[in-house]
Design a protein around this motif. Structure first.
Motif, PDB file in Angstrom:
ATOM      1  N   GLU A   1       0.787  -1.294  -0.062  1.00  0.00           N
ATOM      2  CA  GLU A   1       0.113  -0.270   0.252  1.00  0.00           C
ATOM      3  C   GLU A   1       0.793   1.065   0.142  1.00  0.00           C
ATOM      4  O   GLU A   1       0.397   2.169  -0.295  1.00  0.00           O
ATOM      5  N   ALA A   2       1.947   1.484   0.617  1.00  0.00           N
ATOM      6  CA  ALA A   2       2.696   2.583   0.728  1.00  0.00           C
ATOM      7  C   ALA A   2       4.504   2.339  -0.111  1.00  0.00           C
ATOM      8  O   ALA A   2       4.954   1.995   1.017  1.00  0.00           O
ATOM      9  N   PRO A   3       4.437   1.874  -1.258  1.00  0.00           N
ATOM     10  CA  PRO A   3       5.893   1.204  -1.839  1.00  0.00           C
ATOM     11  C   PRO A   3       7.128   2.539  -1.143  1.00  0.00           C
ATOM     12  O   PRO A   3       6.764   3.688  -1.810  1.00  0.00           O
ATOM     13  N   GLN A   4       7.933   2.112  -0.554  1.00  0.00           N
ATOM     14  CA  GLN A   4       9.107   3.057  -0.758  1.00  0.00           C
ATOM     15  C   GLN A   4      10.103   2.093  -1.050  1.00  0.00           C
ATOM     16  O   GLN A   4      11.132   1.611  -0.399  1.00  0.00           O
ATOM     17  N   LEU A   5      10.632   2.574  -2.604  1.00  0.00           N
ATOM     18  CA  LEU A   5      11.337   1.903  -2.850  1.00  0.00           C
ATOM     19  C   LEU A   5      13.215   2.929  -2.852  1.00  0.00           C
ATOM     20  O   LEU A   5      13.476   3.274  -2.354  1.00  0.00           O
ATOM     21  N   THR A   6      14.567   1.792  -3.484  1.00  0.00           N
ATOM     22  CA  THR A   6      15.853   2.113  -3.328  1.00  0.00           C
ATOM     23  C   THR A   6      16.110   1.131  -4.300  1.00  0.00           C
ATOM     24  O   THR A   6      16.043  -0.445  -4.189  1.00  0.00           O
ATOM     25  N   LEU A   7      17.498   1.474  -4.519  1.00  0.00           N
ATOM     26  CA  LEU A   7      18.464   0.900  -6.077  1.00  0.00           C
ATOM     27  C   LEU A   7      19.827   1.271  -5.274  1.00  0.00           C
ATOM     28  O   LEU A   7      20.086   2.476  -5.089  1.00  0.00           O
ATOM     29  N   HIS A   8      20.072  -0.325  -5.705  1.00  0.00           N
ATOM     30  CA  HIS A   8      21.103  -0.352  -4.856  1.00  0.00           C
ATOM     31  C   HIS A   8      22.475  -0.870  -5.760  1.00  0.00           C
ATOM     32  O   HIS A   8      21.319  -1.970  -6.713  1.00  0.00           O
ATOM     33  N   GLU A   9      22.903  -0.240  -6.425  1.00  0.00           N
ATOM     34  CA  GLU A   9      24.180  -0.801  -7.184  1.00  0.00           C
ATOM     35  C   GLU A   9      25.556  -0.649  -6.946  1.00  0.00           C
ATOM     36  O   GLU A   9      26.457  -0.347  -5.901  1.00  0.00           O
ATOM     37  N   GLY A  10      26.360  -2.671  -7.710  1.00  0.00           N
ATOM     38  CA  GLY A  10      27.647  -2.689  -7.741  1.00  0.00           C
ATOM     39  C   GLY A  10      27.960  -1.794  -7.538  1.00  0.00           C
ATOM     40  O   GLY A  10      27.989  -0.801  -7.826  1.00  0.00           O
TER      41      GLY A  10
ATOM     42  N   SER B   1      30.201  -2.691  -9.670  1.00  0.00           N
ATOM     43  CA  SER B   1      30.995  -2.281 -11.604  1.00  0.00           C
ATOM     44  C   SER B   1      29.862  -1.823 -12.158  1.00  0.00           C
ATOM     45  O   SER B   1      30.115  -1.831 -12.980  1.00  0.00           O
ATOM     46  N   GLY B   2      28.277  -2.018 -11.228  1.00  0.00           N
ATOM     47  CA  GLY B   2      27.515  -1.263 -12.305  1.00  0.00           C
ATOM     48  C   GLY B   2      27.313  -2.315 -12.886  1.00  0.00           C
ATOM     49  O   GLY B   2      25.460  -2.041 -13.584  1.00  0.00           O
ATOM     50  N   ASP B   3      27.052  -3.203 -13.240  1.00  0.00           N
ATOM     51  CA  ASP B   3      26.730  -4.858 -13.640  1.00  0.00           C
ATOM     52  C   ASP B   3      25.224  -4.877 -13.423  1.00  0.00           C
ATOM     53  O   ASP B   3      24.988  -4.935 -12.052  1.00  0.00           O
ATOM     54  N   PHE B   4      24.377  -5.502 -13.999  1.00  0.00           N
ATOM     55  CA  PHE B   4      23.262  -5.655 -14.014  1.00  0.00           C
ATOM     56  C   PHE B   4      22.378  -6.736 -12.522  1.00  0.00           C
ATOM     57  O   PHE B   4      22.243  -6.592 -12.019  1.00  0.00           O
ATOM     58  N   SER B   5      23.979  -7.695 -12.862  1.00  0.00           N
ATOM     59  CA  SER B   5      23.394  -8.874 -11.529  1.00  0.00           C
ATOM     60  C   SER B   5      23.797  -8.064 -10.048  1.00  0.00           C
ATOM     61  O   SER B   5      22.978  -9.170  -9.443  1.00  0.00           O
ATOM     62  N   GLU B   6      24.741  -7.027 -10.240  1.00  0.00           N
ATOM     63  CA  GLU B   6      24.481  -5.962  -8.742  1.00  0.00           C
ATOM     64  C   GLU B   6      23.981  -5.073  -8.404  1.00  0.00           C
ATOM     65  O   GLU B   6      23.927  -4.258  -7.536  1.00  0.00           O
ATOM     66  N   ILE B   7      22.588  -5.172  -9.542  1.00  0.00           N
ATOM     67  CA  ILE B   7      21.590  -4.024  -9.334  1.00  0.00           C
ATOM     68  C   ILE B   7      20.202  -4.550  -8.357  1.00  0.00           C
ATOM     69  O   ILE B   7      20.011  -5.285  -8.977  1.00  0.00           O
ATOM     70  N   VAL B   8      20.184  -3.784  -7.768  1.00  0.00           N
ATOM     71  CA  VAL B   8      18.606  -4.440  -6.352  1.00  0.00           C
ATOM     72  C   VAL B   8      17.214  -3.200  -6.617  1.00  0.00           C
ATOM     73  O   VAL B   8      18.035  -2.346  -6.526  1.00  0.00           O
TER      74      VAL B   8
ATOM     75  N   TYR C   1      12.093  -7.297  -3.309  1.00  0.00           N
ATOM     76  CA  TYR C   1      12.621  -6.596  -3.857  1.00  0.00           C
ATOM     77  C   TYR C   1      13.406  -8.290  -5.326  1.00  0.00           C
ATOM     78  O   TYR C   1      13.027  -8.840  -5.237  1.00  0.00           O
ATOM     79  N   ARG C   2      13.782  -7.346  -5.967  1.00  0.00           N
ATOM     80  CA  ARG C   2      14.112  -8.357  -7.100  1.00  0.00           C
ATOM     81  C   ARG C   2      15.398  -8.084  -8.082  1.00  0.00           C
ATOM     82  O   ARG C   2      16.140  -6.360  -8.101  1.00  0.00           O
ATOM     83  N   ARG C   3      16.011  -8.312  -8.941  1.00  0.00           N
ATOM     84  CA  ARG C   3      17.430  -7.990  -9.391  1.00  0.00           C
ATOM     85  C   ARG C   3      16.726  -7.000 -11.018  1.00  0.00           C
ATOM     86  O   ARG C   3      16.498  -7.918 -11.375  1.00  0.00           O
ATOM     87  N   LEU C   4      18.090  -6.166 -11.721  1.00  0.00           N
ATOM     88  CA  LEU C   4      18.060  -5.806 -12.090  1.00  0.00           C
ATOM     89  C   LEU C   4      18.475  -6.999 -13.592  1.00  0.00           C
ATOM     90  O   LEU C   4      16.982  -6.781 -14.224  1.00  0.00           O
ATOM     91  N   ARG C   5      18.320  -8.155 -13.619  1.00  0.00           N
ATOM     92  CA  ARG C   5      19.042  -9.061 -14.735  1.00  0.00           C
ATOM     93  C   ARG C   5      17.917  -9.807 -14.796  1.00  0.00           C
ATOM     94  O   ARG C   5      17.495  -9.912 -15.578  1.00  0.00           O
ATOM     95  N   ASP C   6      16.723  -9.788 -13.581  1.00  0.00           N
ATOM     96  CA  ASP C   6      15.610 -10.282 -14.073  1.00  0.00           C
ATOM     97  C   ASP C   6      14.892  -9.576 -15.062  1.00  0.00           C
ATOM     98  O   ASP C   6      13.937 -10.230 -15.501  1.00  0.00           O
ATOM     99  N   ALA C   7      14.902  -8.235 -15.829  1.00  0.00           N
ATOM    100  CA  ALA C   7      14.203  -7.298 -16.842  1.00  0.00           C
ATOM    101  C   ALA C   7      14.817  -7.968 -18.183  1.00  0.00           C
ATOM    102  O   ALA C   7      14.117  -7.776 -18.765  1.00  0.00           O
TER     103      ALA C   7
END
Length: 617
Positions: free
Chosen positions: A175-184, A186-193, A201-207
């Motif tokens: 109901e009240a989403p509060q999102l954060t974006l964390h990058e490793g 290297s900036g690789d997709f596998s490290e972005i959450v 939560y989800r890793r950006l590589r899933d996209a």
């Protein structure tokens, strides 16, 4: 660019500037652009300021070709002044009546506080000194930057990535989403959450697995609030980096200004004064207009009244002029140029002037003609754009406008254009030698390998969107053009990106068959250390020898020389023996994004049958 928000001081100033040629190519309508203080999207043609007198760019051949094809795609192009230069800004007197309007995009921002990293919409942020600021729960206020990921589809549709839905996956949205974006680091997709305060939560590589992404909603924000449409192909939304090279592929078509035939010249003259002639109904009225309207008399000089009347009636009836395809007409004009005469100069104000030349020592084997064009005018027009997948023009340099072409405006009936004046070298290969080369067994086998790679590249494309295979003749001409451009830039001091190619290719069973290349520059004169490009054409034997030397050995050999696009695990399906060490050049100089190249067809290479090469070393 026009400002997105007011500034303190005497008045608003532009947020940025781009060159005119970039507006027609890299930063046209629908392109994403990073400015000093913002990330923006270039607006559609309907929002371009026309507060100044727009300068028209005239090119009748290109106008007629585009008008016919745009009509087939359900778009219109007006007859009078269909091509206009982009509106120029004025830094000394900035105003909302000049320049190009942009809109803020994307709408999501990331807090730069490493202990916060909140992912917030622009509406939830404060604006201070032209920067968005987030009041973090930990630490003081921190600046925010636009998120570097957006959602797009190959049809050009563009929207903010659905961060809230993505972070929660298949689970109900909190109901009240509060999102954060964390990058490793290297900036690789596998490290972005992407994380939510609720625990989702989800890793950006899933996209990157498109099957789980939402369907494209058909948004076209550059066209305004009414620009959205249904994505008819049912494409899944794809994750796209805003600044990636595949975020915007402009579709630019061009034509050289060449002398027109008598019928074409008459119609072009009639259309130049159509506002005067559109109501005439007799030869007598035309004769009267010649006397009363000076510009009509000048435009129609050399044509009798009856011929002019027939042209007027044909235009009113909508009967199109029979013209050769763009490049066929240019090829015919180039190969029929007379021999150069000593002391002959181009007329003042000429758009086209070229002469055939025989260099000292004669033409190299395999080359039938050398034409030096000291005057060239090229008109470039943007007709649309795509994202994700690069567009593929046909051998005439034309795009299929009814398929995967995003429009530049909702209601605009004109197109942005630019004109380039320069000089060039035209080289025609010996048609009989090319045909004999195409019949060789090694060339036929290589052609089957290149076709197999081409089929693999476009196997997922629907039949109507699949381009035609250009053939080994095109690979030969394209590769030769790249080698010669590299040789010229190394030898005479031209920047590699200053020379452009124009390929004239048509198979042997076409009429006429074509096998030629035009290397041109929009910087005529003596930029190079040994003189202008035309002067370098007189040393063709030397430059060709240097080009063949460059092509015979690559720093990546034998891997490069042995490369086959057939079943290639690296998915380089549109290149043969070609890489950054030998054939790749600046993409602004290449018509095909450094694809459809194979130096083994030009010159013998390591491990290849020498009969595969057109030239002998």
């Amino acid at each position: 660019m026009k400002p997105r928000r007011a500034r303190r001081g005497a008045g608003p100033r532009p947020d940025g500037a781009v060159r005119l040629s970039q507006v027609v190519t890299t930063y046209g309508p629908g392109a994403m652009l990073d400015l000093v203080d913002a990330a923006v999207l270039v607006s559609g043609l309907d929002y371009w300021s026309r507060g100044h007198e727009a300068k028209a760019v005239d090119e009748p051949r290109l106008r007629d070709v585009l008008a016919r094809r745009l009509a087939q795609a359900g778009r219109t192009l007006r007859r009078e002044q269909p091509f206009l230069l982009p509106p120029a800004g004025d830094d000394s007197d900035p105003s909302k009546s000049v320049g190009i309007q942009v809109l803020e995009f994307p709408k999501w921002f990331v807090c730069q506080n490493p202990r916060c990293r909140r992912l917030v919409r622009a509406t939830g942020l404060e604006l201070k000194r032209n920067r968005y600021v987030h009041r973090c729960d930990v630490g003081g206020p921190s600046e925010c930057v636009p998120v570097r990921f957006v959602g797009a589809c190959p049809h050009g549709h563009l929207e903010d990535w659905p961060w809230i839905r993505f972070a929660h996956g298949q689970n109900p949205t909190c109901e009240a989403p509060q999102l954060t974006l964390h990058e490793g680091a290297s900036g690789d997709f596998s490290e972005i959450v992407v994380r939510c305060a609720c625990g989702g939560y989800r890793r950006l590589r899933d996209a990157l697995t498109r099957e789980t992404n939402p369907l494209c909603s058909g948004e076209r924000p550059w066209l305004g609030t009414e620009g959205s449409e249904a994505c008819s192909s049912g494409e899944r939304l794809r994750l796209l980096v805003r600044t990636a090279s595949n975020a915007y592929f402009s579709q630019v078509e061009s034509a050289l200004s060449i002398p027109s035939g008598e019928t074409e010249a008459l119609m072009d003259r009639v259309l130049s004064v159509w506002d005067v002639l559109n109501k005439v109904s007799s030869a007598d009225e035309i004769a009267m207009l010649r006397k009363l309207v000076d510009r009509a008399g000048e435009a129609l000089s050399g044509f009798d009244n009856d011929a002019v009347l027939q042209a007027v009636r044909a235009e009113k009836a909508g009967v199109p002029i029979e013209r050769d395809p763009l490049r066929t007409a240019e090829y015919k004009e180039l190969i029929r140029q007379p021999a150069e005469r000593k002391g002959e100069l181009a007329p003042d104000g000429a758009d086209f002037f070229a002469r055939s030349v025989t260099p000292k020592g004669g033409l190299p084997a395999g080359i039938a003609r050398l034409v030096l064009a000291s005057k060239l005018r090229e008109v470039r027009v943007q007709v649309g754009f795509t994202r994700i997948d690069f567009p593929t023009p046909d051998l005439q340099g034309e795009y299929e406008l009814a398929l995967r072409t995003a429009p530049l405006g909702m209601n605009a009936d004109w197109l942005p254009a630019s004109e380039v004046r320069g000089e060039g070298i035209f080289i025609e290969l010996d048609e009989q030698a090319v045909r004999a080369w195409e019949r060789r067994a090694a060339v036929k086998e290589r052609g089957r390998e290149l076709l197999a790679g081409f089929d693999e590249q476009f196997k997922a494309a629907p039949p109507e969107a699949r381009p035609d295979f250009p053939g080994v003749r095109f690979y030969l001409l394209h590769s030769l053009a790249h080698l010669l451009m590299s040789a010229l830039s190394l030898e005479c001091g031209y920047a590699a990106s200053a020379i452009r190619e124009r390929i004239y290719c048509a198979p042997a069973d076409d009429e006429p068959p074509m096998a030629g290349i035009l290397l041109s520059t929009g910087t005529p004169g003596t930029e190079g250390t040994l003189g202008g490009l035309v002067e370098q054409g007189r040393h063709l034997r030397h430059h060709l020898a240097r080009a063949l030397e460059l092509g015979s050995l690559c720093s990546n050999d034998p891997v490069c020389a042995a490369h086959s696009p057939k079943g290639d695990l690296a998915e380089r399906y549109l290149e043969g023996s070609a890489c950054h060490g030998c054939l790749f050049i600046a993409e602004c100089s290449c018509e095909r994004f450094n694809r459809y190249l194979d130096r083994g067809l030009v010159v013998p290479t390591i491990g290849r049958d020498p009969s595969l090469a057109y030239f002998e070393v």
